[in-house]
Structures are given as C-alpha cells and as structure tokens.
Design an enzyme around this catalytic site. Structure first.
Site, mmCIF file in Angstrom:
data_model
loop_
_atom_site.group_PDB
_atom_site.id
_atom_site.type_symbol
_atom_site.label_atom_id
_atom_site.label_comp_id
_atom_site.label_asym_id
_atom_site.label_seq_id
_atom_site.Cartn_x
_atom_site.Cartn_y
_atom_site.Cartn_z
ATOM 1 N N GLY A 219 0.705 -1.175 0.046
ATOM 2 C CA GLY A 219 -0.030 -0.229 -0.056
ATOM 3 C C GLY A 219 1.020 1.421 -0.009
ATOM 4 O O GLY A 219 0.289 2.422 0.117
ATOM 5 N N GLU A 260 5.304 -6.679 1.067
ATOM 6 C CA GLU A 260 4.661 -7.211 -0.430
ATOM 7 C C GLU A 260 4.297 -5.895 -1.342
ATOM 8 O O GLU A 260 3.303 -6.013 -2.004
ATOM 9 C CB GLU A 260 3.431 -7.835 -0.552
ATOM 10 C CG GLU A 260 3.389 -9.197 0.539
ATOM 11 C CD GLU A 260 1.878 -9.565 0.848
ATOM 12 O OE1 GLU A 260 1.772 -10.682 1.398
ATOM 13 O OE2 GLU A 260 1.008 -8.822 0.509
ATOM 14 N N PRO A 261 5.415 -5.093 -1.892
ATOM 15 C CA PRO A 261 5.130 -4.069 -2.488
ATOM 16 C C PRO A 261 5.055 -4.546 -4.087
ATOM 17 O O PRO A 261 5.804 -5.274 -4.403
ATOM 18 C CB PRO A 261 6.287 -3.065 -2.481
ATOM 19 C CG PRO A 261 7.318 -4.072 -1.859
ATOM 20 C CD PRO A 261 6.788 -5.207 -1.182
ATOM 21 N N GLY A 262 4.317 -3.806 -4.737
ATOM 22 C CA GLY A 262 4.007 -3.923 -6.063
ATOM 23 C C GLY A 262 4.457 -2.590 -6.737
ATOM 24 O O GLY A 262 5.466 -2.149 -7.159
ATOM 25 N N ARG A 299 -5.988 1.896 -16.090
ATOM 26 C CA ARG A 299 -6.175 2.702 -14.711
ATOM 27 C C ARG A 299 -6.744 3.845 -14.788
ATOM 28 O O ARG A 299 -7.695 4.166 -14.098
ATOM 29 C CB ARG A 299 -4.719 2.749 -14.178
ATOM 30 C CG ARG A 299 -4.038 1.497 -13.969
ATOM 31 C CD ARG A 299 -2.638 1.681 -13.211
ATOM 32 N NE ARG A 299 -2.695 1.927 -11.837
ATOM 33 C CZ ARG A 299 -2.822 2.962 -11.185
ATOM 34 N NH1 ARG A 299 -2.599 4.066 -11.916
ATOM 35 N NH2 ARG A 299 -3.365 3.353 -9.890
ATOM 36 N N TYR A 303 -9.909 3.372 -12.417
ATOM 37 C CA TYR A 303 -9.636 3.692 -11.201
ATOM 38 C C TYR A 303 -9.697 5.430 -11.246
ATOM 39 O O TYR A 303 -9.423 6.048 -10.002
ATOM 40 C CB TYR A 303 -8.315 3.589 -10.538
ATOM 41 C CG TYR A 303 -8.135 1.971 -10.533
ATOM 42 C CD1 TYR A 303 -9.180 1.275 -9.792
ATOM 43 C CD2 TYR A 303 -6.830 1.608 -10.813
ATOM 44 C CE1 TYR A 303 -9.035 -0.225 -9.774
ATOM 45 C CE2 TYR A 303 -6.538 0.187 -10.906
ATOM 46 C CZ TYR A 303 -7.572 -0.634 -10.308
ATOM 47 O OH TYR A 303 -7.351 -2.051 -10.148
ATOM 48 N N CYS A 329 -13.544 1.377 -29.312
ATOM 49 C CA CYS A 329 -14.857 1.728 -29.389
ATOM 50 C C CYS A 329 -15.650 1.632 -28.164
ATOM 51 O O CYS A 329 -16.532 1.140 -27.988
ATOM 52 C CB CYS A 329 -15.543 1.042 -30.704
ATOM 53 S SG CYS A 329 -14.687 1.395 -32.091
ATOM 54 N N GLU A 330 -15.069 2.578 -27.260
ATOM 55 C CA GLU A 330 -15.553 2.686 -25.973
ATOM 56 C C GLU A 330 -15.071 4.241 -25.223
ATOM 57 O O GLU A 330 -14.245 4.909 -26.310
ATOM 58 C CB GLU A 330 -15.107 2.045 -24.863
ATOM 59 C CG GLU A 330 -15.171 0.473 -24.862
ATOM 60 C CD GLU A 330 -16.306 0.081 -24.151
ATOM 61 O OE1 GLU A 330 -17.011 0.816 -23.189
ATOM 62 O OE2 GLU A 330 -16.830 -1.165 -24.535
ATOM 63 N N TYR A 357 0.753 -2.286 -12.885
ATOM 64 C CA TYR A 357 -0.647 -2.496 -13.461
ATOM 65 C C TYR A 357 -1.070 -1.810 -14.503
ATOM 66 O O TYR A 357 -1.955 -1.465 -15.280
ATOM 67 C CB TYR A 357 -1.767 -1.990 -12.406
ATOM 68 C CG TYR A 357 -1.435 -2.483 -11.037
ATOM 69 C CD1 TYR A 357 -1.860 -3.659 -10.640
ATOM 70 C CD2 TYR A 357 -0.713 -1.777 -9.858
ATOM 71 C CE1 TYR A 357 -1.463 -4.201 -9.333
ATOM 72 C CE2 TYR A 357 -0.553 -2.274 -8.810
ATOM 73 C CZ TYR A 357 -0.669 -3.429 -8.442
ATOM 74 O OH TYR A 357 -0.520 -4.143 -7.164
#
Ligand SMILES: *Cc1c(COP(=O)(O)O)cnc(C)c1O
Length: 402
Positions: A219, A260-262, A299, A303, A329-330, A357
């Site tokens: 986080g 556990e960092p990403g 993302r 988000y 096409c969105e 991500y």
C-alpha cells in the site's frame, strides 16, 4: 543519454505502443525499502501482479527479493524465473482448495484468507504443512475506496473480530500458523494509520506461538503527479522497525518482517509510449487520438488514475491543451485538458508511472494486440516481450465449419 531521447529510440526500434521499464529505478526502489528497515530482518516479497514479465522477476530476484503471488500461474512464473518455493508466498482470494493444494505441492508459503478454507486446509494437512493467516484489521489506509481492502465490506482477509473462531479452528485441527498477514490496500498516506494496523496485528500475534514472520502487505504510495503525497518510507521504516523489535522482545523470539510491495517497486520505472494517430478538433476540445486505449492502460478509466503525459517528439514545442483519448470503441479517455508541447500526428506521447498495473491489466479488446515490452538494463534496451500477432488472437479457437 537523456531518458526522453532513449525512449524515442526505443519507439523507433521496436515500434509503438510499447511499455519500457528502467531496471535501475526498480533496483534503487528495492534497496531504498530494504535500507529503511535495516534494523529488522526484513524480507521483501515483490507483488508480481503489478508487472510479471520474467525479466523483471529475474532483476528483482538477483537483488534478493522474494515474490508475492495471487494465482497458481503467478507461482509458476516465479518458479520459472528462478525463485525458490521458500521465497514465494501465495496470497490468493476466493480460490478453490484444489488450487491451494497445488501450491502446497510446489512448496510455497500459503496465506489463507477465509475460515472455510482454513478448516479444509486443517482437515487435509493438520500440522504437517504450516500456513499464514490473512487478517483484516479494518483500518482504512488510503483515499481511493476502489483499491482499499481494509473496510468492513471488503472480501479480503479474515476479520480481526473473528479471531476467536480462527483460534478454535487452529487448535482443534492442530494447524501450525507460521505467519500473520495484513494488506490494507493501496495508498498509505500516513505512517500513523499504518502503525495502528501493525498494533492490531501484534495483538493478534500473541495468540499464535509458532510464528516465524509478520507480513505487513503493501500500500506504499508513489507520486503520480508533482505534489502528490507519498509514503515516507524512511519515516515509516524508523518507526515500525523500532516498534517491531520491541514486539519481538514481548513475543519472546525474533521474527522476520515481510512486505509485499508492487507499485512502490515498479510504478515509476515504467513508461508507456504511444503514437498519435489523429488530431481531432471538436466544439469542445482538441482530441489527440493515439494508437492505444483501455485495452493497454486501463487505470485512468477504471480508477480515475492520473498518469502524467508528455510529448517526447516535440519537447520544445509550444504548450497547448489537449484531451488524450484511445482508439477503442468505448469512451477511453487518458486525460482531459492536458498541457502538452504542440502535438503533431505521428508524435510519440509518453505516459509516466506505467510500470505497475499497466501491461498486466491489458487485454485484446477490439481484437487489438497487446503491446511489446522493453527493459533498459545496464544502459541497453532489451525486447522482453514481443508485440502480439494475429496468430496470438486465434491461437485457441477451434475450427468450426457451418
Ligand atoms: C496487490 C497486492 C499487493 C501489492 O499492492 P501495491 O499497492 O501494488 O503495492 C500486495 N499484497 C497483496 C496481497 C496484494 O493483493
């Protein structure tokens, strides 16, 4: 060489769209985190769902990192990249007991996040295979509710209020609990909140005599734009390390502290390069339409994440206002009202913070190919995943004759 210049050369050599990662940045983040927690026995388990290309896994493994995985296939990717089973933790959510049994066979650490699976695990293995338990401490670490996992409605972890039930299951089935885990979701804005969560984990830990580690998840927040609040890793490291050592005294034996960092390790290492297909003037704005979309970087749409965009083809051009959109096409808007150096059709735009991500959340929507990936390692650009081809799109289709 200036990074912009090097990125332009990558785009020229490998084409766009392309993800580019700078290994030096990943390595320096890894050591920054390690050093912040120097006083304790800290183990970093890189959360590879952020970016799981084997080349990245190898770079981190070489520095001494372990791996955090959320699916059996991520476990297999880790083993294939050279991690030993002991260096890997499997932290899935709502997977079947069969998938967990596969992971046990592979010898990795198992992290259990619900009581039903804990009971089934105990019934199968008793005290012969240890496991870690994921606790939900119900603290809210950050601002974005879409990526936080600590709230009361969250599907993640076993509520700390169910501790008595957990202990009953553990005792009656003689389960050997070797670790406790919490991951409150992305976005730790202040270390005080994090330390509150740590106290909850310490309290729970006193009930488990066989612990070897406490896993504080991740986080850690990184800056996506100038002025963003970020986690002060050094401050958190100093405060948590000393409290952790104190706790080990109370507990009666030294424990390992895991993270556990990403995002923290890989976000800022990544650049996503796209080519401007068309400029389109409407009554509302000037759209810069690029050869990418939510199929490659979702993302911003999923988000509302901000990704800084630069025109690296025209660094000295006059600044103008654009709305950068994709070709899907969105409605796939990367950013409204972005100030960019004058954009011309054919220019290469660069998205920052594209390491985490980005590629791993990409898809084939609209029958588009997923992009190539390039790693800059020791100054040299290496192709680490080639762009897909039409063959990849139809690989698993079966012949169907009408
Ligand atoms: C996603 C995830 C992480 C990594 O989160 P970041 O915000 O990328 O650091 C760590 N642990 C678990 C269990 C996760 O699901």
């Amino acid at each position: 060489m200036e990074i912009q210049q090097q990125l332009l050369e990558v785009a020229k050599e490998f084409g766009a769209p392309v993800y580019v990662y700078n290994a030096n940045q990943i390595i320096s983040q890894y050591h920054r985190l390690k050093n912040a927690f120097k006083p304790v026995d800290v183990k970093i388990k890189y959360a590879c769902k952020a970016l799981n290309n084997s080349a990245i896994l190898k770079v981190l493994h070489k520095e001494g990192s372990g791996l955090d995985t959320v699916s059996i296939n991520e476990v297999l990717l880790g083993l294939r990249a050279g991690f030993t089973p002991q260096e890997i933790i499997f932290t899935p959510n709502c997977v079947s007991i069969e998938e967990i049994q596969e992971a046990v066979k592979l010898g990795v650490h198992i992290n259990i996040d619900n009581i039903s699976i804990l009971e089934q695990f105990g019934a199968i293995y008793g005290d012969s295979v240890p496991c870690c338990i994921r606790i939900n401490p119900h603290i809210l670490a950050g601002g974005n509710s879409k990526i936080s996992t600590g709230h009361i409605d969250s599907k993640f972890g076993i509520s700390v209020y169910q501790l008595r039930h957990v202990l009953r299951v553990v005792e009656s089935q003689k389960i050997k609990v070797n670790g406790l885990h919490m991951h409150t979701g992305s976005d730790i804005l202040d270390s005080g909140v994090f330390l509150q969560g740590a106290e909850i984990l310490f309290d729970a830990a006193k009930h488990f005599p066989n612990l070897e580690f406490l896993d504080f998840g991740s986080g850690f927040k990184v800056a996506y734009k100038p002025g963003d609040i970020t986690t002060d890793i050094e401050e958190l490291g100093a405060a948590l390390s000393s409290r952790f050592l104190e706790f080990c005294e109370e507990y009666g034996k030294p424990l390992e502290l895991w993270f556990e960092p990403g995002k923290f390790l890989v976000s800022e290492s990544g650049f996503f390069l796209v080519k401007v297909n068309v400029l389109k003037q409407t009554t509302a704005t000037v759209f810069a339409g690029v050869d990418s979309g939510l199929n490659h970087l979702i993302r911003p749409m999923l988000y509302d994440s901000y990704h800084h965009i630069e025109n690296i083809s025209n660094p000295n051009g006059r600044q103008r206002i654009y709305t950068v959109v994709g070709y899907i096409c969105e409605t796939d808007t990367f950013g409204w009202d972005r100030q960019l150096n004058e954009v011309r059709e054919g220019d290469i735009l660069c998205f920052r913070n594209a390491g985490a991500y980005g590629f791993t959340m990409s898809s084939n929507y609209n029958a588009r190919f997923r992009p190539a990936e390039v790693l800059i390692y020791e100054g040299k650009a290496h192709l680490i995943r080639k762009r897909e081809s039409f063959e990849d799109l139809i690989r698993n289709e079966e012949e169907f004759a009408l």
